[in-house]
Scaffold this active site. Structure first.
Site, PDB file in Angstrom:
ATOM      1  N   CYS A  59       0.816  -1.221   0.000  1.00 32.95           N
ATOM      2  CA  CYS A  59       0.000   0.000   0.000  1.00 32.95           C
ATOM      3  C   CYS A  59       0.848   1.269   0.000  1.00 32.95           C
ATOM      4  O   CYS A  59       0.337   2.350  -0.273  1.00 32.95           O
ATOM      5  CB  CYS A  59      -0.956  -0.011   1.183  1.00 32.95           C
ATOM      6  SG  CYS A  59      -2.076  -1.412   1.106  1.00 32.95           S
ATOM      7  N   HIS A  70      -3.484   7.065   2.119  1.00 32.87           N
ATOM      8  CA  HIS A  70      -3.835   5.741   1.600  1.00 32.87           C
ATOM      9  C   HIS A  70      -5.217   5.376   2.148  1.00 32.87           C
ATOM     10  O   HIS A  70      -5.530   5.650   3.309  1.00 32.87           O
ATOM     11  CB  HIS A  70      -2.792   4.723   2.059  1.00 32.87           C
ATOM     12  CG  HIS A  70      -3.201   3.311   1.792  1.00 32.87           C
ATOM     13  ND1 HIS A  70      -3.582   2.883   0.537  1.00 32.87           N
ATOM     14  CD2 HIS A  70      -3.322   2.230   2.609  1.00 32.87           C
ATOM     15  CE1 HIS A  70      -3.906   1.610   0.608  1.00 32.87           C
ATOM     16  NE2 HIS A  70      -3.768   1.184   1.845  1.00 32.87           N
ATOM     17  N   ASN A 107      -9.999  -0.297  -0.905  1.00 36.05           N
ATOM     18  CA  ASN A 107      -8.538  -0.230  -0.839  1.00 36.05           C
ATOM     19  C   ASN A 107      -7.957  -0.827  -2.120  1.00 36.05           C
ATOM     20  O   ASN A 107      -7.996  -2.034  -2.313  1.00 36.05           O
ATOM     21  CB  ASN A 107      -8.070  -1.010   0.397  1.00 36.05           C
ATOM     22  CG  ASN A 107      -6.561  -0.974   0.582  1.00 36.05           C
ATOM     23  OD1 ASN A 107      -5.831  -0.520  -0.291  1.00 36.05           O
ATOM     24  ND2 ASN A 107      -6.109  -1.468   1.712  1.00 36.05           N
TER      25      ASN A 107
END
Ligand code: UT7
Length: 331
Positions: free
Chosen positions: A116, A256, A286
């Site tokens: 990520c 993020h 996500n």
């Protein structure tokens, strides 16, 4: 001669058409729309369908549009970095596949695997090629097809992830705009909390690994959550302190998008109000390396030349970090 900084001069994003909403997940696993929204902030995510369609499909689409927006030919790209944990193949690099697809004949390319945090790692790496003066047009792609490694029988993981990504163009600037500072960190002991066990050289694919569902991403959600909240908030506050930036100086936080509660904690720690936080987790979930470029793409029209922007991420590895950018253009 004044110092060369790496400025983002164009942004583009790509998400596939198929929408997987919480209602559809309710029919697949033991969960509810209400649980998912309350615990994560996610309502729906996009899924890339079709045989043989890998992350490069989305990456190439994002970069093609990026070149059109900036009015450049793909042949002008010197370097393309693709940040992803869902490479089309173990090798060659997805960056090579993207450059071939778009006709970026003069670019060299490589992949960065930092989960990520991939996009912020890639952005810092790309900026060094610009700052050194060796390269003039560097494209950084952050893209993931998480549906390829998500176990849709694992309710603790599959609710979070989606597919998508984006790309930015980095060019030299001599007026102080662009990437001003960054802090990147990693801690490999986080491996046990978030990984995809099989398929690499430690556990190559066998009938057994497939049977045991070891080719999927696994996470201990609570442990990851705890590390993410602390580290993403810490590193965001740290880059502000290091550069004497107050919360009033910050125009935007680009976090993020893993869990709305992690984002809220980071914003609180920085003293940044909700209106300054880019948040699209509700629509896309996500997308791993895709979240930050997707936010920049969506908010591009609201960004003004001179805006101070903080990018922050936390992910598998563990990896985490923050970047301070002085935005270089008005759309
Ligand atoms: O992007 C990079 C890294 N990833 C992250 O940053 C993710 C970080 N972690 C998280 O976002 C959260 O931990 C999750 C969203 C994954 C889980 O939320 P949580 O609040 O930490 O839930 P939990 O794992 O502590 O589970 C609480 C309860 C459990 O039931 P019991 O044991 O209390 O009866 C779970 O079994 O919620 C249950 N549960 C669910 N219930 C309905 C777990 N997943 C689900 C679900 N639907 N999908």
């Amino acid at each position: 001669m004044s110092k060369i900084t790496a400025a983002i001069t164009a942004v583009n994003g790509y998400v596939p058409d198929y929408v997987l909403d919480n209602k559809e997940l309710e029919a697949m696993i033991d969960t509810t729309d209400e649980w998912i929204i309350t615990r994560t902030g996610i309502k729906e995510r996009r899924i890339l369908k079709g045989e043989g369609q890998g992350s490069s499909v989305m990456g190439a689409a994002a970069v093609r549009g990026l070149c059109e927006k900036r009015g450049i030919s793909p042949e002008e790209i010197d370097l393309l970095i693709c940040c992803t944990v869902t490479a089309d193949y173990i090798f060659p690099a997805t960056a090579n596949i993207i450059t071939d697809k778009i006709g970026a004949k003069n670019a060299f390319g490589f992949d960065i695997n930092a989960a990520c945090s991939g996009f912020i790692y890639g952005l810092v790496t790309g900026s060094k090629f610009i700052e050194s003066g060796s390269h003039k047009k560097v494209v950084v792609v952050g893209v993931d097809k998480m549906s390829a490694i998500v176990d849709y029988e694992d309710r603790t993981t599959c609710i979070i992830f989606g597919d998508g990504g984006g790309a930015v163009l980095l060019e030299p600037d001599e007026n102080g705009f662009g990437i001003k500072d960054s802090i990147l960190r990693s801690d490999g002991s986080g491996f046990k909390h978030l990984n995809q066990k099989a398929g690499g050289s430690a556990y190559p694919p066998t009938l057994e690994t497939v049977k045991n569902r070891e080719h999927y991403a696994r996470q201990e959600g609570k442990a990851v959550f705890k590390f993410a909240v602390t580290n993403m908030a810490d590193v965001s506050a740290e880059i502000m302190e290091k550069n004497n930036l107050s919360s009033d100086d910050i125009a935007w936080l680009v976090p993020h998008q893993a869990n709305k509660r992690i984002i809220d904690a980071t914003a609180r720690r920085m003293g940044v109000s909700d209106e300054k936080v880019m948040l699209n987790i509700e629509k896309y979930g996500n997308t791993t390396a895709g979240t930050i470029p997707l936010c920049l793409w969506e908010w591009e029209n609201q960004l003004k030349k001179g805006d101070n922007i903080i990018l922050a991420a936390f992910g598998g590895g563990f990896t985490w970090g923050s970047i301070w950018i002085k935005w270089a253009y008005n759309s």
